[in-house]
Design a protein around this motif. Structure first.
Motif, short mmCIF file in Angstrom:
data_model
loop_
_atom_site.label_atom_id
_atom_site.label_comp_id
_atom_site.label_asym_id
_atom_site.label_seq_id
_atom_site.Cartn_x
_atom_site.Cartn_y
_atom_site.Cartn_z
N ALA A 193 0.80 -1.22 0.00
CA ALA A 193 0.00 0.00 0.00
C ALA A 193 0.83 1.27 0.00
O ALA A 193 0.33 2.35 -0.34
CB ALA A 193 -0.94 0.00 1.21
N LEU A 194 2.12 1.18 0.36
CA LEU A 194 2.98 2.35 0.39
C LEU A 194 3.70 2.60 -0.92
O LEU A 194 4.18 3.71 -1.16
CB LEU A 194 4.02 2.21 1.52
N GLY A 195 3.82 1.57 -1.76
CA GLY A 195 4.52 1.75 -3.02
C GLY A 195 4.67 0.47 -3.79
O GLY A 195 4.48 -0.62 -3.25
N HIS A 196 5.03 0.59 -5.05
CA HIS A 196 5.18 -0.56 -5.93
C HIS A 196 6.62 -1.03 -6.04
O HIS A 196 6.93 -1.87 -6.89
CB HIS A 196 4.65 -0.22 -7.32
N ARG A 214 4.24 8.00 6.24
CA ARG A 214 3.05 8.13 5.41
C ARG A 214 2.09 6.97 5.65
O ARG A 214 2.53 5.84 5.86
CB ARG A 214 3.47 8.17 3.94
N CYS A 215 0.82 7.21 5.58
CA CYS A 215 -0.18 6.16 5.77
C CYS A 215 -0.76 5.73 4.44
O CYS A 215 -1.26 6.55 3.67
CB CYS A 215 -1.30 6.65 6.68
N GLY A 216 -0.69 4.43 4.17
CA GLY A 216 -1.25 3.89 2.93
C GLY A 216 -2.63 3.29 3.11
O GLY A 216 -3.19 2.72 2.18
N ILE A 217 -3.18 3.43 4.31
CA ILE A 217 -4.51 2.88 4.60
C ILE A 217 -5.58 3.88 4.18
O ILE A 217 -5.47 5.08 4.47
CB ILE A 217 -4.63 2.55 6.10
N GLY A 218 -6.61 3.38 3.49
CA GLY A 218 -7.69 4.25 3.05
C GLY A 218 -8.94 3.46 2.72
O GLY A 218 -9.02 2.25 3.00
#
Length: 402
Positions: free
Chosen positions: A14-17, A30-34
């Motif tokens: 969720a933070l990056g590929h 940073r938060c990748g939760i949504g």
């Protein structure tokens, strides 16, 4: 016994590929939760997760691949491609006979299960695709990795719930250390973010509806994530001889079983795994600067884990840094330990400690330095990565700075 080097790393989460994007996000807290985006999400009570955004499978795989690759396999292949490319290894010829793959996943092809249950029960069809079984089986990702890179040595999948990746990486480490393999592709993946995957977890009543807040007194549950982390573990001398860039050294591994309860964690079981990893690595508690915690954000896990860490480290617990990155990328279940190992590598290689974001209120039962909200620069010589699973299965990996 041989030393074991990490010479390649790859991820999608969720933070990056990729690894670089992920580590930048971890540094920045940073938060990748949504909000979750998939079919029938409005029928769920839990509607947030660490979902991989901007994923277009068609850009990476052909139609034949997509007929065989569940989402968890897709993530694995992307992360493996990154890891192998960074390692610089060529597995053609004899090397492929001496190398293998061990991956962890708890659920395997959950999206494939979900889609085909709909086909039969909702759409009323009596046939499913002939490749459903090879697509959903837990070993699918490991098998496709072995075929992609001609890995003809030990290759299999480990399924131990939330400790799957750590168990897989620990076994890969032992194989390289013992000489059973020259190098191993290892790590794990998970893709449970679909209607059925979330609905099943809702039943446990351990999920948060708003955020993951590990170690914070107002925490109210875990948040699921998805993705993969894959590494190349290689015989140190082999890596050094070819001039490989060594990211970190895998120094020790230990596992234990609580033999107590199917869902409630045990301080004693977790502590035995932590202490065992230290012994296996030849480390004293004072040698370790950072612990990447299992840190799910549930009341039971966080206080139990903090007690286990405090007891295992004794007087050295006061200067130890411990954080949970799950507040950023979510809990990847069987793949979580693999993505979290990146935080340990970042601490050792870059001197950056990933923070525990979402921390709002101190909890006297979690009275350790949890690196709240903001990353920290610190020189670290050794680190541990904890994974404690339902079923009372614990796995801890120890790393040293290369």
């Amino acid at each position: 016994m041989r030393r074991v080097a990490i010479t390649g790393a790859g991820t999608i989460n969720a933070l990056g590929h990729d690894v670089a994007t992920t580590l930048t996000a971890m540094r920045e807290g940073r938060c990748g939760i949504g909000p979750l985006e998939f079919r029938d999400v409005d029928r769920l009570q839990i509607r947030i997760g660490g979902q991989v955004r901007g994923w277009e499978a068609e850009a990476h795989f052909n139609r034949q691949d997509l007929a065989l690759f569940d989402r968890f396999t897709q993530f694995t292949m992307i992360a493996a491609r990154q890891a192998v490319a960074q390692s610089g290894l060529d597995f053609s010829g004899r090397l492929g006979l001496e190398c293998g793959v061990v991956l962890g996943t708890a659920g395997g092809g959950v999206n494939t299960w979900d889609e085909n249950y709909r086909t039969v029960y909702e759409d009323g069809k009596n046939r499913v695709h002939p490749f459903v079984v090879p697509k959903l089986m837990n070993n699918a990702a490991a098998s496709h990795v072995s075929m992609e890179w001609n890995l003809r040595g030990p290759s299999f999948t480990v399924a131990t719930a939330c400790a799957s990746s750590n168990h897989a990486m620990g076994l890969a480490f032992q194989m390289v250390r013992s000489g059973a393999a020259r190098a191993m592709i290892t790590g794990g993946s998970e893709a449970m973010l679909c209607f059925g995957g979330i609905k099943a977890w809702e039943g446990l009543r351990v999920m948060s509806k708003d955020a993951c807040r590990p170690f914070s007194a107002n925490r109210n549950g875990m948040v699921q994530g998805e993705g993969a982390g894959v590494f190349v573990f290689e015989d140190w001398d082999h890596a050094a001889a070819r001039g490989a860039d060594i990211l970190a050294e895998v120094a020790g591994f230990a596992m234990s079983s609580d033999a107590a309860d199917i869902v409630m964690p045990s301080q004693a079981g977790a502590e035995r795994a932590i202490s065992g990893a230290l012994r296996d690595a030849g480390l004293n508690p004072a040698d370790v600067g950072y612990v990447n915690a299992h840190g799910t954000g549930t009341a039971a896990n966080d206080k139990t884990e903090c007690a286990a860490v405090a007891h295992a480290f004794g007087a050295d617990a006061d200067r130890l840094m411990i954080s949970s990155t799950k507040a950023m990328h979510g809990h990847l279940i069987g793949g979580t330990g693999a993505v979290e190992l990146l935080a340990c590598i970042m601490a050792l290689r870059n001197g950056v400690i990933a923070p525990t974001i979402g921390y709002e209120e101190p909890d006297p039962e979690c009275a350790l330095d949890v690196v709240p909200n903001v990353a920290r620069e610190a020189k670290v010589g050794a680190a541990l990565s904890n994974a404690f699973a339902f079923g009372g299965l614990n796995a801890v990996i120890a790393l040293k700075r290369a």
